[in-house]
Write a protein that holds these residues in place. Structure first.
Motif, PDB file in Angstrom:
ATOM      1  N   LEU A  11     -60.893 -34.608  26.820  1.00 44.31           N
ATOM      2  CA  LEU A  11     -59.495 -35.038  26.283  1.00 44.31           C
ATOM      3  C   LEU A  11     -59.313 -36.255  26.741  1.00 44.31           C
ATOM      4  O   LEU A  11     -59.402 -36.618  27.665  1.00 44.31           O
ATOM      5  CB  LEU A  11     -58.362 -33.960  26.480  1.00 44.31           C
ATOM      6  CG  LEU A  11     -58.558 -32.441  25.974  1.00 44.31           C
ATOM      7  CD1 LEU A  11     -57.469 -31.583  26.607  1.00 44.31           C
ATOM      8  CD2 LEU A  11     -58.791 -32.204  24.665  1.00 44.31           C
TER       9      LEU A  11
ATOM     10  N   THR B  90     -56.275 -36.896  27.358  1.00 44.38           N
ATOM     11  CA  THR B  90     -54.877 -36.781  28.242  1.00 44.38           C
ATOM     12  C   THR B  90     -55.496 -35.639  29.023  1.00 44.38           C
ATOM     13  O   THR B  90     -56.248 -34.967  28.804  1.00 44.38           O
ATOM     14  CB  THR B  90     -53.798 -36.267  27.547  1.00 44.38           C
ATOM     15  OG1 THR B  90     -54.443 -35.345  26.583  1.00 44.38           O
ATOM     16  CG2 THR B  90     -53.154 -37.561  26.905  1.00 44.38           C
TER      17      THR B  90
ATOM     18  N   TRP C 289     -54.101 -32.846  29.610  1.00 41.20           N
ATOM     19  CA  TRP C 289     -54.321 -31.583  28.704  1.00 41.20           C
ATOM     20  C   TRP C 289     -53.498 -31.744  27.589  1.00 41.20           C
ATOM     21  O   TRP C 289     -52.955 -32.927  27.175  1.00 41.20           O
ATOM     22  CB  TRP C 289     -53.266 -30.364  29.433  1.00 41.20           C
ATOM     23  CG  TRP C 289     -52.040 -30.815  29.873  1.00 41.20           C
ATOM     24  CD1 TRP C 289     -50.996 -30.918  28.833  1.00 41.20           C
ATOM     25  CD2 TRP C 289     -51.376 -31.146  31.062  1.00 41.20           C
ATOM     26  NE1 TRP C 289     -49.704 -31.122  29.308  1.00 41.20           N
ATOM     27  CE2 TRP C 289     -49.922 -31.267  30.718  1.00 41.20           C
ATOM     28  CE3 TRP C 289     -51.733 -31.237  32.233  1.00 41.20           C
ATOM     29  CZ2 TRP C 289     -49.252 -31.759  32.074  1.00 41.20           C
ATOM     30  CZ3 TRP C 289     -51.091 -31.669  33.331  1.00 41.20           C
ATOM     31  CH2 TRP C 289     -49.496 -31.908  33.200  1.00 41.20           C
ATOM     32  N   THR C 290     -53.651 -31.068  26.376  1.00 44.63           N
ATOM     33  CA  THR C 290     -52.841 -31.035  25.155  1.00 44.63           C
ATOM     34  C   THR C 290     -52.059 -29.967  25.050  1.00 44.63           C
ATOM     35  O   THR C 290     -52.373 -28.676  25.606  1.00 44.63           O
ATOM     36  CB  THR C 290     -54.108 -31.380  24.019  1.00 44.63           C
ATOM     37  OG1 THR C 290     -53.216 -31.171  22.902  1.00 44.63           O
ATOM     38  CG2 THR C 290     -55.124 -30.348  24.205  1.00 44.63           C
ATOM     39  N   HIS C 291     -51.331 -29.947  24.367  1.00 40.44           N
ATOM     40  CA  HIS C 291     -50.154 -28.807  23.933  1.00 40.44           C
ATOM     41  C   HIS C 291     -50.584 -28.215  22.573  1.00 40.44           C
ATOM     42  O   HIS C 291     -50.091 -27.266  22.207  1.00 40.44           O
ATOM     43  CB  HIS C 291     -48.750 -29.539  23.664  1.00 40.44           C
ATOM     44  CG  HIS C 291     -48.138 -29.596  25.081  1.00 40.44           C
ATOM     45  ND1 HIS C 291     -48.110 -28.524  26.073  1.00 40.44           N
ATOM     46  CD2 HIS C 291     -47.733 -30.607  25.525  1.00 40.44           C
ATOM     47  CE1 HIS C 291     -47.522 -29.001  27.287  1.00 40.44           C
ATOM     48  NE2 HIS C 291     -47.318 -30.237  27.104  1.00 40.44           N
ATOM     49  N   THR C 292     -51.650 -28.969  21.913  1.00 38.68           N
ATOM     50  CA  THR C 292     -52.153 -28.379  20.550  1.00 38.68           C
ATOM     51  C   THR C 292     -53.429 -28.355  20.649  1.00 38.68           C
ATOM     52  O   THR C 292     -54.038 -29.241  21.008  1.00 38.68           O
ATOM     53  CB  THR C 292     -51.762 -29.265  19.287  1.00 38.68           C
ATOM     54  OG1 THR C 292     -51.993 -30.561  19.610  1.00 38.68           O
ATOM     55  CG2 THR C 292     -50.134 -29.085  18.912  1.00 38.68           C
ATOM     56  N   PHE C 293     -54.166 -26.904  20.349  1.00 39.77           N
ATOM     57  CA  PHE C 293     -55.400 -26.918  20.337  1.00 39.77           C
ATOM     58  C   PHE C 293     -55.948 -25.972  19.450  1.00 39.77           C
ATOM     59  O   PHE C 293     -55.304 -24.822  19.316  1.00 39.77           O
ATOM     60  CB  PHE C 293     -56.022 -26.575  21.732  1.00 39.77           C
ATOM     61  CG  PHE C 293     -57.433 -26.816  22.228  1.00 39.77           C
ATOM     62  CD1 PHE C 293     -57.755 -27.984  22.660  1.00 39.77           C
ATOM     63  CD2 PHE C 293     -58.328 -25.685  22.306  1.00 39.77           C
ATOM     64  CE1 PHE C 293     -59.224 -28.165  22.797  1.00 39.77           C
ATOM     65  CE2 PHE C 293     -59.374 -25.748  22.650  1.00 39.77           C
ATOM     66  CZ  PHE C 293     -60.136 -27.079  22.936  1.00 39.77           C
TER      67      PHE C 293
ATOM     68  N   HIS D 147     -50.375 -25.303  27.950  1.00 42.51           N
ATOM     69  CA  HIS D 147     -51.302 -26.671  28.313  1.00 42.51           C
ATOM     70  C   HIS D 147     -52.598 -26.188  28.318  1.00 42.51           C
ATOM     71  O   HIS D 147     -53.212 -25.601  28.980  1.00 42.51           O
ATOM     72  CB  HIS D 147     -50.755 -27.122  29.933  1.00 42.51           C
ATOM     73  CG  HIS D 147     -49.318 -27.141  30.000  1.00 42.51           C
ATOM     74  ND1 HIS D 147     -48.429 -25.806  30.097  1.00 42.51           N
ATOM     75  CD2 HIS D 147     -48.705 -28.311  30.362  1.00 42.51           C
ATOM     76  CE1 HIS D 147     -47.271 -26.313  30.382  1.00 42.51           C
ATOM     77  NE2 HIS D 147     -47.248 -27.931  30.554  1.00 42.51           N
ATOM     78  N   TYR D 148     -53.331 -26.946  27.343  1.00 45.89           N
ATOM     79  CA  TYR D 148     -54.751 -26.746  27.168  1.00 45.89           C
ATOM     80  C   TYR D 148     -55.619 -27.668  27.791  1.00 45.89           C
ATOM     81  O   TYR D 148     -55.535 -28.784  27.579  1.00 45.89           O
ATOM     82  CB  TYR D 148     -55.209 -26.564  25.671  1.00 45.89           C
ATOM     83  CG  TYR D 148     -54.336 -25.550  25.103  1.00 45.89           C
ATOM     84  CD1 TYR D 148     -54.444 -24.284  25.097  1.00 45.89           C
ATOM     85  CD2 TYR D 148     -53.059 -25.771  24.276  1.00 45.89           C
ATOM     86  CE1 TYR D 148     -53.482 -23.108  24.592  1.00 45.89           C
ATOM     87  CE2 TYR D 148     -52.069 -24.904  23.575  1.00 45.89           C
ATOM     88  CZ  TYR D 148     -52.419 -23.655  23.715  1.00 45.89           C
ATOM     89  OH  TYR D 148     -51.704 -22.676  23.369  1.00 45.89           O
TER      90      TYR D 148
END
Ligand SMILES: C[S@@+](CC[C@H](N)C(=O)[O-])C[C@H]1O[C@@H](n2cnc3c(N)ncnc32)[C@H](O)[C@@H]1O
Length: 335
Positions: A166, A168, A170-174, A194-195
């Protein structure tokens, strides 16, 4: 409802390392979920990856029972639930570079500082996770706890041979296979997931090999002290023979009409904890005993079990000035 007693597959009864093609009856890429809880995500992993062998690792008997029922009711043949701490399974059951994907959903946070050593995502475990991944294999992690996410980012971004897929941390949408129980709970309580998504690179590093089982330790001792007096002399004993090995000989019981002794012991190796029975069996020659394990509790022969045998035999021999070890088959680096 019948009580769930013995998981069919566990780190205590599977070969070290395990030939997964034999377990599944076919050779296929491996996908492993750690801490599958109610098994919904495990079921989806299996359904959406029919060409893979899917393994779920859990320590909670209720979860194992539920997941096995769920897989059975849905006629899923490409998934197995395994009773094991993830750390033990990673060390003993999987060869380096053998797993295509790991999935870890909402691991227990262990908030208290003194419990932080129990967290799944930490440097040692990360080294094993990376080692067991194929090159190009992926690690999926989700947590609703910000503090856990920060810590996971620190651990994973500094692990060897692992790169973030990714842009970043982590991401919040996955895209998710399905919502897990703890994911729903976190969202309902205002904590989004947190993905994380990481991938193994081809960079070489010192990979820990699958820890194999040692042979059965075996010690013969001479002592004029009878079994009844050995039991009477015993008090709980604790040993810490080397880094990461803890041995507690809890209790001693007379066995075989008072001629043998059964010692109940807890043995903790760095990779696995065991509750075992060490026996002192009388031999044909007078005043001699063999110290070895019974099959009770399915003992797996680790360095800790070798240390425990040697230390117990020494203690029994030293109960009497004439007591001595007559022969000893203990692993060379332990004995
Ligand atoms: C917070 S729950 C999450 C369950 C599920 N993944 C979900 O998202 O709903 C954590 C799960 O991990 C299991 N677990 C905890 N430590 C473990 C370990 N060391 N190895 C394997 N499973 C573990 C627990 O029994 C529990 O089922």
């Amino acid at each position: 409802m019948t009580a769930y007693q013995h998981p069919k597959l566990s780190v205590y009864n599977l070969p070290w390392p395990t030939d997964w093609a034999q377990v599944f009856g076919r050779s296929a890429p491996l996908i492993v979920e750690i801490g599958f809880g109610n098994g919904s995500y495990l079921l989806e992993l299996a359904r959406q990856n029919p060409d893979c062998n899917v393994i779920g690792l859990e320590i909670a008997s209720r979860s194992l029972e539920k997941a096995e029922r769920k897989l059975g009711l849905n006629g899923v043949h490409n998934a197995r639930a395994v009773f094991s701490k993830a750390e033990a399974a990673l060390a003993h059951l999987f060869e380096p570079r053998s797993v295509r994907e790991f999935h870890i959903n909402y691991p227990d946070p262990w908030f208290k500082k003194r419990h932080s050593g129990r967290r799944l995502v930490q440097a040692d475990t990360a080294t094993y996770l990376v080692s067991r991944l194929e090159v190009g294999g992926r690690l999926h992690l989700a947590t609703d706890i910000r503090e856990y996410a920060d810590m996971a980012h620190e651990v994973l971004s500094s692990a060897p041979a692992l790169e973030n897929c990714l842009p970043t941390p982590w991401t919040h949408t996955f895209p998710r296979l399905t919502m897990t129980k703890y994911e729903a709970k976190g969202l309902a309580e205002g904590r989004p997931g947190h993905y994380f998504l990481y991938q193994r690179t081809a960079d070489p590093f010192a990979e820990p090999p699958a820890t194999q089982e040692l042979s059965m330790p075996h010690v013969v001792i001479y002592t004029p002290v009878p079994a009844t007096e050995i039991v009477a002399a015993h008090r709980e004993q604790q040993f810490h023979p080397t880094e990461g090995v803890h041995i507690k000989i809890r209790d001693a019981f007379l066995h075989q009409n008072g001629r043998a002794v059964l010692f109940e012991a807890e043995v903790i190796d760095p990779t696995i904890e065991q509750h075992v029975a060490i026996m002192l069996y009388p031999r044909e020659e007078p005043d001699t005993f063999t110290v070895k394990y019974t099959t009770l509790g399915q003992p797996r022969m680790t360095a800790g079990l070798h240390y425990a045998t040697g230390l117990l035999a020494k203690w029994v021999a030293e109960l009497h000035p004439e007591g001595r070890i007559l022969s000893s088959k203990i692993a060379a680096d332990v004995g």
